[in-house]
Motif scaffolding. Structure first.
Motif, PDB file in Angstrom:
ATOM      1  N   SER A   4      30.747-104.984 -19.643  1.00  0.00           N
ATOM      2  CA  SER A   4      31.576-105.159 -18.539  1.00  0.00           C
ATOM      3  C   SER A   4      32.344-107.034 -18.844  1.00  0.00           C
ATOM      4  CB  SER A   4      30.306-105.286 -16.827  1.00  0.00           C
ATOM      5  OG  SER A   4      29.661-106.341 -17.290  1.00  0.00           O
ATOM      6  N   LEU A   7      35.541-106.080 -19.508  1.00  0.00           N
ATOM      7  CA  LEU A   7      36.811-106.228 -17.985  1.00  0.00           C
ATOM      8  C   LEU A   7      36.922-107.212 -18.056  1.00  0.00           C
ATOM      9  CD1 LEU A   7      34.903-103.977 -15.732  1.00  0.00           C
ATOM     10  CD2 LEU A   7      37.334-103.595 -17.474  1.00  0.00           C
ATOM     11  N   PHE A  56      41.111-100.970 -22.278  1.00  0.00           N
ATOM     12  CA  PHE A  56      40.858-100.281 -21.231  1.00  0.00           C
ATOM     13  C   PHE A  56      40.192 -98.875 -21.979  1.00  0.00           C
ATOM     14  CE2 PHE A  56      42.471-102.974 -17.444  1.00  0.00           C
ATOM     15  CZ  PHE A  56      40.819-103.512 -17.329  1.00  0.00           C
ATOM     16  N   LEU A  57      41.740 -97.952 -21.879  1.00  0.00           N
ATOM     17  CA  LEU A  57      41.421 -96.714 -23.124  1.00  0.00           C
ATOM     18  C   LEU A  57      40.178 -97.100 -23.481  1.00  0.00           C
ATOM     19  CD1 LEU A  57      44.570 -95.166 -22.931  1.00  0.00           C
ATOM     20  CD2 LEU A  57      42.988 -94.908 -21.277  1.00  0.00           C
ATOM     21  N   LEU A  59      37.949 -99.196 -23.671  1.00  0.00           N
ATOM     22  CA  LEU A  59      36.265 -98.691 -23.064  1.00  0.00           C
ATOM     23  C   LEU A  59      35.224 -98.370 -22.482  1.00  0.00           C
ATOM     24  CD1 LEU A  59      34.343-101.816 -22.577  1.00  0.00           C
ATOM     25  CD2 LEU A  59      35.432-102.230 -20.420  1.00  0.00           C
ATOM     26  N   ALA A  60      36.524 -97.275 -21.679  1.00  0.00           N
ATOM     27  CA  ALA A  60      35.681 -95.854 -21.056  1.00  0.00           C
ATOM     28  C   ALA A  60      35.665 -95.676 -22.380  1.00  0.00           C
ATOM     29  CB  ALA A  60      37.358 -95.262 -20.468  1.00  0.00           C
ATOM     30  N   LEU A  61      36.722 -95.525 -23.188  1.00  0.00           N
ATOM     31  CA  LEU A  61      36.101 -93.751 -23.987  1.00  0.00           C
ATOM     32  C   LEU A  61      34.305 -94.303 -24.189  1.00  0.00           C
ATOM     33  CD1 LEU A  61      37.561 -91.278 -25.435  1.00  0.00           C
ATOM     34  CD2 LEU A  61      37.427 -92.760 -27.427  1.00  0.00           C
ATOM     35  N   TRP A  62      34.398 -95.856 -24.939  1.00  0.00           N
ATOM     36  CA  TRP A  62      32.870 -95.957 -25.451  1.00  0.00           C
ATOM     37  C   TRP A  62      31.553 -96.107 -24.247  1.00  0.00           C
ATOM     38  CZ3 TRP A  62      30.093 -96.968 -29.054  1.00  0.00           C
ATOM     39  CH2 TRP A  62      29.045 -98.199 -29.187  1.00  0.00           C
ATOM     40  N   VAL A  63      32.026 -96.374 -23.189  1.00  0.00           N
ATOM     41  CA  VAL A  63      30.964 -96.142 -22.015  1.00  0.00           C
ATOM     42  C   VAL A  63      30.628 -94.579 -21.848  1.00  0.00           C
ATOM     43  CG1 VAL A  63      30.930 -96.128 -19.257  1.00  0.00           C
ATOM     44  CG2 VAL A  63      31.952 -98.170 -20.594  1.00  0.00           C
ATOM     45  N   ALA A  64      31.647 -93.818 -21.896  1.00  0.00           N
ATOM     46  CA  ALA A  64      31.034 -92.225 -22.072  1.00  0.00           C
ATOM     47  C   ALA A  64      30.640 -91.642 -23.102  1.00  0.00           C
ATOM     48  CB  ALA A  64      32.696 -91.685 -21.895  1.00  0.00           C
TER      49      ALA A  64
END
Lengths: 462, 275
Positions: A4, A7, A56-57, A59-64
């Motif tokens: 985070s 972010l 952001f993309l 990060l989103a991929l990683w979190v998923a």
């Protein structure tokens, strides 16, 4: 390092990027801004998007993927004797690794290799988080730099920013649409499961509703009956009573508001009427159960007209539901009546028609399609209403048209079937989905017809 | 030039009314008619006589009060809450704003045709029959049939719609709709027909139709028409009144007004210098 943080860093980066982009554009234009294809603020947003979106993309991929990826890698490290097992044992192993990694005592002796795997899992995750932080930061910086370098007089920053916004808006509306589709599909699949227990014909046309399943074979009343007709008729009865209350009162008050009321009365009375629409349905439920039902019993029952009145009568629930719907009918009808062109009123008045003649013979016929639409929307609302009937109508699935008897509705049954802890493998609970599907189809059809009618009406006068 | 001064001397206007070569007797007599919309004054004291069996045209730039005046003649302004009318308007010597007058009966005697054709969302037949029905005329079916046919014939629409009387009036063309509205007004046999720019939404051919019709209707009715089209005023009317900024500036025989206007504002308007 917690992802985070990334972010926040990217957020700061985007703000910097916005101002850098704006400045760069102004510098490139050299004081003559009109030479730029887009105004500098678009260049600012352009840089901002390049700094933010790729990172952001990522990060989103990683979190998923993070936990799945780490788990796979950690398990892959284990010797073959652990991993070469059936799917069930494998998922148990995975759960063990995750639990140990999270520091939860599994209550069983665990092999040291599994403990190692859990440690590896934790290490992988923290390593991955740190890595992703720096990679994300780099991507943000790279995007920023790339975008800044592209700024020139010819750069079509506005068009590109607009197309990104376009995509954003499409995504937002997709969320709404996909959610609806998801709801419908889940309803459909559960209903299909229900229909493997109870055939649709029996469900739709059966005359007895008693959603029971036997706990023991010799239990009294062990046989369940899933004929939904009593529910449909109960819903219809209550809806009909509600409409008998709501349509005349709503329509007349709409006529008064739009045609007769002086401006002062109208501006005071309309908000008051609409307060009714803001009352939570639970409160209407109190009103129905504690005030209206006893009143109905007193008036029509043994002490009044001497009729046989159940304490939870369809009449009480229907009347209160009608009251709830009054503002709905009146405000929609009011809009429709106001939309009737003034020229039609003038035409009638010009012929010497009185006010009530004008309203009855000219305005209402002209507004009729819209009023029909409003009433249909109101019906679909009454059918879907749950709280009032749950509190006031009762659970007895009587097949009757007598408004003084207790009936139950589709929504009440759905609510009672699903309240509390339920397992979703018996026809008892699954029947709620069958009922839900019917309800959904009926209200959807009503709404679609109503919207069509209203639309057709609009075309005529705009 | 008394009429050109801002403070119009009422007697001078009254005199110019009397001077005009009026045909027949005075049907509508208005004296010092003032209209207010809230605080705003729309008419500043109108003196105007309208003669029987003639067409009187009201001309003037937008917002001059000619439609407002027209709407006073059958009390259509009553439907506007903030509107207030002062002064005297007499129909056959009877004050139409008097206590004994009922707007329903008044509007049966003074019919109106509007700017935009506004047929009711009913069949052609019912559109015509509507007025007679609310006034209790033609209770028997065959009587009503006669009224409908006669009204449509007078409005020059009968031949076009005789085979589709059951079809909705809104399905007709713009010009036909306007003639339907005229037929609807005729059906209650009014004495006066008020027309508020009846041709402004119509094409030239439909306009020519309506103008012919107005000329024919003059025999039986007294007609007051508001128009922006000066050729139209010249073609259809016998008398013309020019309104400007809430005043009635000049009224005279149409020929006089268009060939020899007394007031320079009238002249300015009809020669197209403003308006």
């Amino acid at each position: 390092m917690n992802p985070s943080y990334l972010l926040w860093v990217i957020l700061i980066l985007t703000i910097i990027g916005y101002f850098l982009g704006q400045n760069r554009a102004a510098r490139v234009a050299d004081g003559r801004l009109h030479r730029l294809h887009s105004v500098p603020s678009y260049h600012g947003i352009y840089v901002l998007l390049w700094a933010a979106l790729p990172a952001f993309l990522l990060l989103a991929l990683w979190v998923a993927m993070e936990s799945w990826l780490a788990l796979e890698l950690a398990i892959a490290q284990l010797p073959d004797r652990f991993t070469n097992v059936d799917a069930r044992a494998l998922s148990l192993l995975q759960a063990d690794v995750l639990n140990i990694a999270a520091g939860i005592n599994t209550g069983r002796e665990t092999a040291p290799e599994v403990k190692e795997a859990a440690e590896a899992y934790n290490n992988l995750r923290s390593m991955g988080d740190t890595a992703i932080f720096f990679v994300g930061l780099l991507m943000g910086l790279a995007g920023l730099r790339f975008a800044l370098n592209r700024i020139s007089l010819e750069l079509r920053a506005r068009n590109q920013v607009e197309s990104v916004l376009n995509v954003l808006l499409i995504l937002c509306s997709l969320v709404a649409i996909l959610t609806t589709v998801g709801i419908v599909l889940s309803l459909l699949f559960e209903a299909m499961r229900f229909f493997t227990w109870v055939p649709p014909a029996e469900f739709l046309f059966g005359l007895q509703w008693s959603p029971q399943i036997a706990l023991r074979a010799d239990q009294v009343g062990s046989s369940g009956a899933f004929g939904a007709v009593p529910l449909f008729t109960g819903t219809l009865l209550i809806t009909a009573i509600a409409m008998v209350v709501a349509v005349p009162i709503g329509l007349m008050s709409a006529i008064y508001m739009s045609e007769y009321a002086p401006v002062a009365v109208r501006s005071a009375a309309k908000p008051v009427l609409e307060v009714l629409a803001g009352v939570p349905t639970v409160v209407y439920g109190f009103f129905a159960a504690l005030t209206m039902a006893p009143f109905v019993r007193e008036t029509f029952g043994a002490n009044g007209l001497g009729l046989d009145v159940a304490s939870e009568s369809a009449l009480a629930a229907g009347i209160v539901m009608g009251i709830m719907i009054i503002p709905f009918v009146s405000s929609l009808s009011d809009d429709v009546i106001n939309a009737v062109p003034q020229s039609l009123r003038d035409g009638a008045y010009g012929l010497g028609a009185t006010k009530s003649e004008t309203i009855r013979q000219v305005i209402l016929p002209a507004a009729l399609p819209g009023i029909v639409g409003a009433v249909m929307l109101a019906i679909s609302r009454a059918i879907g209403e749950t709280m009032i009937v749950t509190m006031a109508a009762g659970l007895a699935a009587n097949l009757t048209a007598n408004p003084f008897e207790a009936v139950t509705t589709v929504t009440v049954q759905i609510a009672t079937l699903l309240v509390g802890d339920q397992e979703f493998d018996s026809p008892k609970t699954l029947s709620a989905f069958g009922l839900g599907l019917v309800l959904f189809i009926v209200t959807l059809a009503l709404n679609m017809i109503a919207l069509r009618v209203v639309q057709k009406y609009r075309e005529k006068y705009d | 030039m008394t009429a050109s001064t801002m403070n119009v001397d009422p007697s001078a206007i009254a005199m110019s009314n009397a001077d005009a070569v009026g045909t027949g007797r005075v049907k509508i007599h208005s004296k010092d008619v003032k209209v207010f919309y809230g605080a705003k004054q729309a008419l500043k004291g109108i003196y105007l006589d309208i003669f029987e069996h003639s067409v009187t045209a009201l001309i003037g730039p937008s917002g001059c009060g000619k439609s407002t005046y027209l709407r006073c003649l059958n009390r259509m302004n009553d439907t506007i809450d903030i509107c207030r009318v002062e002064g005297l308007i007499e129909l056959d010597g009877e004050d139409i704003y008097g206590r004994t007058i009922d707007t329903v009966q008044l509007r049966a005697r003074v019919g109106m045709v509007f700017q935009k054709p506004n047929p009711f969302p009913k069949s052609i037949y019912d559109n015509i029959a509507y007025g007679p029905r609310i006034h209790g005329i033609g209770a028997r079916r065959d009587e009503m049939d006669v009224i409908v046919e006669k009204s449509l014939q007078r409005a020059g629409l009968w031949d076009e719609v005789r085979d589709r009387l059951k079809e909705p009036g809104t399905g007709l063309s713009g010009g036909q709709q306007q003639r339907l509205c005229i037929a609807r007004a005729i059906a209650v046999s009014p004495e006066v027909i008020l027309m508020d720019e009846p041709c402004s939404a119509l094409d030239p051919i439909a306009t020519a139709h309506i103008e012919e019709l107005i000329d024919e209707l003059r025999e039986n009715y007294t007609i007051v028409i508001v128009t922006h089209n000066m050729q139209q005023a010249a073609r259809v009317s016998q008398r013309t009144a020019f309104f400007h900024l809430g005043d009635m500036v000049e009224v005279n025989d149409t020929e006089e007004i268009f060939t020899n206007p007394k007031d320079e504002r009238t002249q300015g308007y009809i020669t197209g210098r403003y308006g």
